[in-house]
Design a protein around this motif. Sequence first.
Motif, mmCIF file in Angstrom:
data_model
loop_
_atom_site.group_PDB
_atom_site.id
_atom_site.type_symbol
_atom_site.label_atom_id
_atom_site.label_comp_id
_atom_site.label_asym_id
_atom_site.label_seq_id
_atom_site.Cartn_x
_atom_site.Cartn_y
_atom_site.Cartn_z
ATOM 1 N N VAL A 85 0.843 -1.203 0.000
ATOM 2 C CA VAL A 85 0.000 0.000 0.000
ATOM 3 C C VAL A 85 0.879 1.254 0.000
ATOM 4 O O VAL A 85 0.445 2.318 0.401
ATOM 5 N N ARG A 108 -7.674 3.025 0.724
ATOM 6 C CA ARG A 108 -8.099 1.878 -0.093
ATOM 7 C C ARG A 108 -8.940 0.850 0.660
ATOM 8 O O ARG A 108 -9.792 0.193 0.063
ATOM 9 N N TYR A 109 -8.689 0.677 1.972
ATOM 10 C CA TYR A 109 -9.326 -0.425 2.708
ATOM 11 C C TYR A 109 -10.129 0.017 3.929
ATOM 12 O O TYR A 109 -10.737 -0.814 4.583
#
Length: 135
Positions: A85, A108-109
Amino acid sequence: MKRGIFIVVCLLLLSSQKFADGAGNTGDTYWHNEFRMWSPYDHTPARKKLNKSAYYNRNYGRVTERSRRVTGMYIWASLYDGRDVSNGHRYWVTRGQITKLYNLAVERYGPGVAVRIDAKSYSNGFLDGVWSPDS
């Protein structure tokens, strides 16, 4: 009675907003990375990341018999399972150095994702230090 409930609800909303906006997982966790010429990868223990800040890493500066040949290592931001990441950001770090690692883990998560710092060094020995997922 209604006023008391209203105040409690407002306090809960304010505290949850503070957590969402900036509270972070900033306590230091010790790591110890072992490297070998035939096994150059290691990583920190995984922790939960709560905000969009950089990872914090500090290498210890002490030199021991086993760490003399390890002058430094490359590090980057990863998820708990090694998924990158870092968006291509790699850092060469040496003993005694503090680094803040760029990452897109929360973007992103989402908050609460487990993360770690991955490391690589073609040396025989170790480096150690402390890190936190939020700075």
